[in-house]
Write a protein that holds these residues in place. Structure first.
Motif, PDB file in Angstrom:
ATOM      1  N   LEU A  57       0.904  -1.198  -0.042  1.00 36.12           N
ATOM      2  CA  LEU A  57      -0.068  -0.127  -0.183  1.00 36.12           C
ATOM      3  C   LEU A  57       0.823   1.213  -0.022  1.00 36.12           C
ATOM      4  O   LEU A  57       0.542   2.206  -0.655  1.00 36.12           O
ATOM      5  CB  LEU A  57      -0.934   0.105   1.335  1.00 36.12           C
ATOM      6  CG  LEU A  57      -2.050  -0.739   1.222  1.00 36.12           C
ATOM      7  CD1 LEU A  57      -2.904  -1.138   2.561  1.00 36.12           C
ATOM      8  CD2 LEU A  57      -3.089  -0.816  -0.027  1.00 36.12           C
ATOM      9  N   LEU A  61       1.670   1.709  -4.242  1.00 38.23           N
ATOM     10  CA  LEU A  61       0.430   2.693  -4.438  1.00 38.23           C
ATOM     11  C   LEU A  61       0.840   3.968  -3.916  1.00 38.23           C
ATOM     12  O   LEU A  61      -0.047   5.008  -3.954  1.00 38.23           O
ATOM     13  CB  LEU A  61      -0.827   2.078  -3.758  1.00 38.23           C
ATOM     14  CG  LEU A  61      -1.324   0.768  -4.252  1.00 38.23           C
ATOM     15  CD1 LEU A  61      -2.565   0.420  -3.458  1.00 38.23           C
ATOM     16  CD2 LEU A  61      -1.470   0.854  -5.667  1.00 38.23           C
ATOM     17  N   GLU A  66      -5.932   9.008  -5.310  1.00 37.56           N
ATOM     18  CA  GLU A  66      -6.467   8.495  -3.848  1.00 37.56           C
ATOM     19  C   GLU A  66      -7.573   7.696  -4.256  1.00 37.56           C
ATOM     20  O   GLU A  66      -7.883   6.564  -3.537  1.00 37.56           O
ATOM     21  CB  GLU A  66      -7.192   9.716  -3.452  1.00 37.56           C
ATOM     22  CG  GLU A  66      -7.822   9.708  -2.058  1.00 37.56           C
ATOM     23  CD  GLU A  66      -8.399  11.195  -1.516  1.00 37.56           C
ATOM     24  OE1 GLU A  66      -9.492  11.030  -0.776  1.00 37.56           O
ATOM     25  OE2 GLU A  66      -7.539  12.120  -1.994  1.00 37.56           O
ATOM     26  N   ARG A  69      -5.944   4.269  -4.655  1.00 41.96           N
ATOM     27  CA  ARG A  69      -5.580   3.629  -3.130  1.00 41.96           C
ATOM     28  C   ARG A  69      -6.837   3.386  -2.469  1.00 41.96           C
ATOM     29  O   ARG A  69      -6.733   2.191  -1.567  1.00 41.96           O
ATOM     30  CB  ARG A  69      -4.724   4.646  -2.350  1.00 41.96           C
ATOM     31  CG  ARG A  69      -3.402   4.802  -3.036  1.00 41.96           C
ATOM     32  CD  ARG A  69      -2.683   5.945  -2.299  1.00 41.96           C
ATOM     33  NE  ARG A  69      -3.283   7.156  -2.396  1.00 41.96           N
ATOM     34  CZ  ARG A  69      -3.025   8.359  -2.151  1.00 41.96           C
ATOM     35  NH1 ARG A  69      -1.947   8.506  -1.532  1.00 41.96           N
ATOM     36  NH2 ARG A  69      -3.711   9.553  -2.153  1.00 41.96           N
ATOM     37  N   LEU A  91      -4.531   5.621   4.832  1.00 47.87           N
ATOM     38  CA  LEU A  91      -3.927   5.963   3.495  1.00 47.87           C
ATOM     39  C   LEU A  91      -4.041   7.556   3.565  1.00 47.87           C
ATOM     40  O   LEU A  91      -4.218   8.382   3.409  1.00 47.87           O
ATOM     41  CB  LEU A  91      -4.715   5.594   2.451  1.00 47.87           C
ATOM     42  CG  LEU A  91      -4.722   3.929   2.222  1.00 47.87           C
ATOM     43  CD1 LEU A  91      -5.714   3.561   0.991  1.00 47.87           C
ATOM     44  CD2 LEU A  91      -3.168   3.642   2.109  1.00 47.87           C
TER      45      LEU A  91
END
Length: 91
Positions: A57, A61, A66, A69, A91
């Protein structure tokens, strides 16, 4: 010789939603699996630890949008549910 891991069968019990949504989760789960296998040599989700998924992640990514993700995070939550883990990611 062993059989390749079947991500479709692994996620079958937790996949819900439309066909397109299920296909997206399967596609993303296979991408996650390929990246973790290449980097960490952990071929099945049963061998993964939280740090492996966090690495994906954050590093794979990191420059993605956004929305991308977010959708991968949804897939990771399905994987965690299937593994019966309480992994949390920001995130």
């Amino acid at each position: 010789m062993s059989k390749p891991f079947d991500m479709d069968l692994f996620l079958a019990g937790v996949l819900t939603g439309s066909r397109a949504t299920r296909q997206r989760h399967l596609r993303q789960a296979k991408i996650i699996q390929a990246e973790i296998t290449e980097r960490w040599r952990r071929e099945t989700p049963w061998a993964w630890q939280r740090k492996h998924v966090a690495w994906f992640l954050e590093h794979r990514l990191g420059r993605s949008s956004e929305a991308t993700r977010y959708y991968y995070l949804l897939t990771v939550r399905l994987l965690a549910r299937r593994l019966q883990k309480t992994w949390g990611f920001n995130l």
